[in-house]
Design an enzyme around this catalytic site. Sequence first.
Site: not given
Length: 339
Positions: A19-20, A102, A141, A173, A214, A235
Amino acid sequence: MASSGNTSGGPSRRFCVAPMMDWTTSHYRYLARQLSRHTLLYTEMVTTGALIHGDTARFLRHDEAEYPLSLQLGGSDPAELAHCAKLAEKFGFDEVNLNVGCPSDRVQNNMIGACLMGHPDKVAEGVHAMIEATDLPVTVKHRIGIDGRESWDDLCEFVEKVSEAGCRTFIVHARIAILEGLSPKENREVPPLKYDWVYRLKAKYPHLEIIINGGIKTFEECHEHLRHTDGVMLGREAYHNPWLLAGVDPEFFGQAAPVQSRHQALRAMLPFIQSELERGVFLTHMSRHLLGLFHGQPGGRQFRRYISENAHKSGAGLEVIETALEKVREPAAPEIAEA
């Protein structure tokens, strides 16, 4: 050695696109699905507040062609998370995922994202509420730590408490998040990657599904990670060079690629783009996700330039995409997607 199965049920997480924010919109996901049928796709993070108090249908809108698809939530209030997990099920998502990674200041102030690594009990409460509210798989996540809580023992405490609440899938990550002093962009690049910590998590908790994320760019790297974990998540590479997704189904799932060329993939997008234009969506909102499709190909720069110079103009429609497509030569034989 990693287990071969999915311990959480739901979609396969062997290969995922992360997800970005501003990137994994429904328009990018539709393109990604033309290239791979099996890659698990994720929405941008949507906060529980936005879903509860905003335009719920707009935030959760997607095309059925995007499945398998996971909704990523940002939030920490158990009741709000439970409510949004129910919405995820109602709107047809295959999984609901909680963002504990995040690092931006804005989400920290609302107890969202990586700062929750410092509050494993709170994450466990939220996860438990989500699991009670839905039959969908609930996944998390997260980072391997944050500044001040960055030891191996801190990471294990987090995973153990959240797994005791019922979570069986952790997307990790392999960097810490530095919440004070680094921007979100710097947090994706500056803290060193510690892939071995993710491998150690899988070895220590073999009953859990561990997905690594990552800095992963190539299929060769993916195969190495899959020797130690249950799945990989890419990603930025999957966004800037989307054609690599055309190699995922044959490389990781033993299935033929759904398209044989970039041209074929883009032509498959045209009816969708036209329907979105008729719905009032500006072409530039869709075309920006196409710019990397011909990455590294003869004519690729001209393709990007033409779209960049024309898609934003008033009344721009499919003719912009079709003209740009003429600037790249169509291959005589099927293309091989490599990463």
